[in-house]
Write a protein that holds these residues in place. Structure first.
Motif, PDB file in Angstrom:
ATOM      1  N   UNK A 149       0.854  -1.188   0.000  1.00  0.00           N
ATOM      2  CA  UNK A 149       0.000   0.000   0.000  1.00  0.00           C
ATOM      3  C   UNK A 149       0.890   1.237   0.000  1.00  0.00           C
ATOM      4  N   UNK A 150       0.727   2.043  -1.041  1.00  0.00           N
ATOM      5  CA  UNK A 150       1.491   3.288  -1.200  1.00  0.00           C
ATOM      6  C   UNK A 150       0.649   4.422  -0.635  1.00  0.00           C
ATOM      7  N   UNK A 151       1.186   5.120   0.349  1.00  0.00           N
ATOM      8  CA  UNK A 151       0.405   6.126   1.071  1.00  0.00           C
ATOM      9  C   UNK A 151       0.429   7.497   0.428  1.00  0.00           C
ATOM     10  N   UNK A 152      -0.280   8.454   1.045  1.00  0.00           N
ATOM     11  CA  UNK A 152      -0.330   9.828   0.543  1.00  0.00           C
ATOM     12  C   UNK A 152       1.078  10.418   0.420  1.00  0.00           C
ATOM     13  N   UNK A 194       5.311   2.420  -7.469  1.00  0.00           N
ATOM     14  CA  UNK A 194       4.305   1.449  -7.917  1.00  0.00           C
ATOM     15  C   UNK A 194       4.877   0.591  -9.053  1.00  0.00           C
ATOM     16  N   UNK A 195       5.535   1.231 -10.006  1.00  0.00           N
ATOM     17  CA  UNK A 195       6.106   0.515 -11.146  1.00  0.00           C
ATOM     18  C   UNK A 195       7.192  -0.461 -10.698  1.00  0.00           C
ATOM     19  N   UNK A 204      -1.176  -7.819  -5.001  1.00  0.00           N
ATOM     20  CA  UNK A 204      -1.601  -6.542  -5.552  1.00  0.00           C
ATOM     21  C   UNK A 204      -0.947  -5.329  -4.871  1.00  0.00           C
ATOM     22  N   UNK A 205      -0.828  -4.249  -5.661  1.00  0.00           N
ATOM     23  CA  UNK A 205      -0.298  -2.980  -5.153  1.00  0.00           C
ATOM     24  C   UNK A 205      -1.427  -1.959  -5.142  1.00  0.00           C
ATOM     25  N   UNK A 206      -1.688  -1.404  -3.982  1.00  0.00           N
ATOM     26  CA  UNK A 206      -2.721  -0.370  -3.854  1.00  0.00           C
ATOM     27  C   UNK A 206      -2.033   0.983  -3.744  1.00  0.00           C
ATOM     28  N   UNK A 250      -6.607  -6.582  -7.765  1.00  0.00           N
ATOM     29  CA  UNK A 250      -5.539  -5.765  -8.322  1.00  0.00           C
ATOM     30  C   UNK A 250      -6.015  -4.326  -8.523  1.00  0.00           C
ATOM     31  N   UNK A 251      -5.198  -3.397  -8.070  1.00  0.00           N
ATOM     32  CA  UNK A 251      -5.565  -1.989  -8.213  1.00  0.00           C
ATOM     33  C   UNK A 251      -4.379  -1.254  -8.808  1.00  0.00           C
ATOM     34  N   UNK A 252      -4.634  -0.109  -9.348  1.00  0.00           N
ATOM     35  CA  UNK A 252      -3.534   0.659  -9.923  1.00  0.00           C
ATOM     36  C   UNK A 252      -3.233   1.856  -9.063  1.00  0.00           C
TER      37      UNK A 252
END
Ligand code: ZN
Length: 252
Positions: A149-152, A194-195, A204-206, A250-252
């Motif tokens: 999970x990539x945050x703000x 993300x990439x 998955x990466x959110x 899966x989310x982008x």
């Protein structure tokens, strides 16, 4: 607070719900920004209560160092990745424009809190964190099923940098190359993270697309200079058995 969307308890704090006065109002969790230490201690208790466990807060080194945490500590070693497999341990990465990244491997139970700014990304902190997670899996296993999970963080339309800096980072991370909304060189650090995670087989990466510079619910060092830090928090809950990520997750 923003739920991180991971299978374990994990969230991103924002400015609200704390005890610090301006310009650290109100939920500043950083001790190194000249805020009142009593207010910060109080704020850290608020975050620990939300986590349901005593949180260990990362002290960034802007490199690729991984520290394994097996018991809560108010003074962890300087590192850019905190990692644990001990159930009940809560870890936090702190940031204010840089990216707080949370990782969970349901197979091993490992969780990690990662701080990645421009320098960390450039030097390989994402690879370093995933290598440490993979080290806990059977030899030869890939990264599939590790959740992220990539945050703000500050977005590519806002993070203006000099052209030479954009070129330097862009040589390693071409997708980081961006332009501001006013047409000058910039870097898109969340997109590059993300990439890179996807290239490493993580999923998955959110990606939570709140821009800290634009959205005043979060602290922004670029916007306010003298300000606090928010946190990405993750709690180790142990292994949950075999994880087979469903395509719709899966989310982008
Ligand atoms: Zn932005």
């Amino acid at each position: 607070m923003l739920d991180a969307g991971l299978p374990v308890r994990a969230f991103f704090t924002d400015r609200r719900g704390g005890h610090s006065a301006a310009p650290y109002d109100t939920l500043n969790v950083a001790l190194h920004v000249d805020d009142d230490p009593d207010a910060v201690a109080h704020n850290r208790v608020v975050v620990s209560e939300a986590a349901g466990a005593l949180v260990t807060f990362l002290e960034a080194d802007h490199g690729i160092t991984v520290a394994r945490i097996d018991e809560p500590t108010p003074r962890p070693p300087k590192a850019d990745v905190l990692l644990t497999t001990t159930p009940g341990i809560a870890l936090a990465a702190i940031a204010a424009d840089c990216v707080p990244l949370l990782l969970n491997d349901p197979q091993t139970g490992a969780v990690a809190a990662v701080h990645s700014g421009r320098e960390g990304l450039y030097r390989g902190v994402v690879d370093s964190a995933i290598a440490a997670m993979l080290d806990l899996r059977p030899s030869g296993a890939g990264a599939a099923g590790i959740r992220a999970a990539i945050g703000p963080a500050i977005c590519g339309a806002c993070y203006e940098v000099p052209e030479n800096l954009r070129a330097r980072v862009g040589r390693r991370h071409p997708v980081a190359v961006a332009s501001t909304s006013w047409g000058t060189p910039s870097l898109d650090i969340p997109r590059a993270i993300e990439t890179r995670l996807t290239e490493l087989g993580v999923g998955p990466v959110l990606r939570h697309r709140h821009c800290t510079f634009e959205d005043t619910r979060w602290f922004s060092h670029r916007r306010d200079a003298r300000t606090g830090r928010h946190a990405g928090v993750i709690v180790c809950e142990g292994p949950v058995g075999v994880s087979v990520p469903a395509p719709e997750d899966a989310a982008t």
